[in-house]
Design a protein around this motif. Structure first.
Motif, short mmCIF file in Angstrom:
data_model
loop_
_atom_site.label_atom_id
_atom_site.label_comp_id
_atom_site.label_asym_id
_atom_site.label_seq_id
_atom_site.Cartn_x
_atom_site.Cartn_y
_atom_site.Cartn_z
N LEU A 48 -14.41 3.47 -5.20
CA LEU A 48 -14.91 3.43 -3.83
C LEU A 48 -16.43 3.34 -3.76
O LEU A 48 -16.97 2.82 -2.79
CB LEU A 48 -14.38 4.64 -3.05
CG LEU A 48 -12.86 4.59 -2.84
CD1 LEU A 48 -12.35 5.90 -2.27
CD2 LEU A 48 -12.47 3.42 -1.94
N GLU A 95 0.84 -1.20 0.00
CA GLU A 95 0.00 0.00 0.00
C GLU A 95 0.87 1.24 0.00
O GLU A 95 1.99 1.22 0.52
CB GLU A 95 -0.88 0.05 1.26
CG GLU A 95 -1.90 -1.03 1.35
CD GLU A 95 -2.73 -0.94 2.62
OE1 GLU A 95 -2.56 0.03 3.41
OE2 GLU A 95 -3.56 -1.84 2.84
N ALA A 129 -14.69 -3.85 -7.79
CA ALA A 129 -13.35 -3.28 -7.61
C ALA A 129 -12.33 -3.85 -8.59
O ALA A 129 -11.53 -3.10 -9.16
CB ALA A 129 -12.88 -3.49 -6.18
N ILE A 167 -8.25 2.21 -1.56
CA ILE A 167 -8.95 1.53 -0.47
C ILE A 167 -9.41 2.51 0.60
O ILE A 167 -10.21 2.16 1.46
CB ILE A 167 -8.10 0.40 0.14
CG1 ILE A 167 -6.76 0.94 0.65
CG2 ILE A 167 -7.90 -0.72 -0.86
CD1 ILE A 167 -5.95 -0.06 1.44
N ARG A 202 -17.80 -0.76 -4.93
CA ARG A 202 -16.89 -1.69 -4.24
C ARG A 202 -17.01 -3.12 -4.76
O ARG A 202 -16.03 -3.84 -4.81
CB ARG A 202 -17.12 -1.66 -2.75
CG ARG A 202 -16.59 -0.41 -2.12
CD ARG A 202 -16.24 -0.70 -0.68
NE ARG A 202 -15.78 0.51 -0.02
CZ ARG A 202 -14.52 0.80 0.16
NH1 ARG A 202 -13.59 -0.01 -0.27
NH2 ARG A 202 -14.16 1.90 0.77
#
Length: 138
Positions: A75, A54, A81, A111, A78
């Protein structure tokens, strides 16, 4: 310390984000284990290279519609994704705008997205991206 005052690869003069092959935004900073210098005598490859990880991007005032739209789509939808995963490249530049280092994120997906509470845009906005693989090139 502002980005503009730091001249080396660990502290670039400018940082941009590319979605696919297009530069979409200049950002204030990018952080994460892969962006930290390797400890003396440690592994020369930054943590996260070749592995999932990340990063956190702090956006500046010149926020691009393309980047914002991608964040919103990912977002909000979801459940879909995986369909929205993108190749994202973070580029560090020297003061003379020469690229110093490129961080290529494979299968990146936002995320988390934190916007200023007051809605004025005066405070920094941050975005956390998860990625499937990271490669680094000069």
């Amino acid at each position: 310390m502002p980005i503009e005052e730091t001249p080396d690869a660990r502290h670039p003069a400018a940082v941009t984000v590319e979605l696919g092959a297009f530069q979409v935004e200049t950002v204030r900073s990018v952080s994460g284990p892969a962006f930290d210098p390797a400890p003396p005598g440690g592994d020369p490859l930054p943590e996260g290279v070749g592995r999932p990880g990340e990063i956190t991007i702090v956006r500046g005032p010149d926020q691009s519609a393309a980047f914002t739209d991608w964040l919103t789509r990912c977002l909000v939808e979801r459940g879909a994704a995986d369909r929205h995963r993108q190749a994202v490249t973070v580029v560090h530049y020297a003061v003379d705008r020469t690229p110093l280092r490129r961080y290529h994120l494979v299968g990146a997906l936002p995320i988390a997205w934190e916007t200023p509470a007051d809605g004025t845009g005066a405070a920094a906005e941050s975005v956390t991206l998860a990625y499937e693989e990271l490669t680094v090139s000069d």
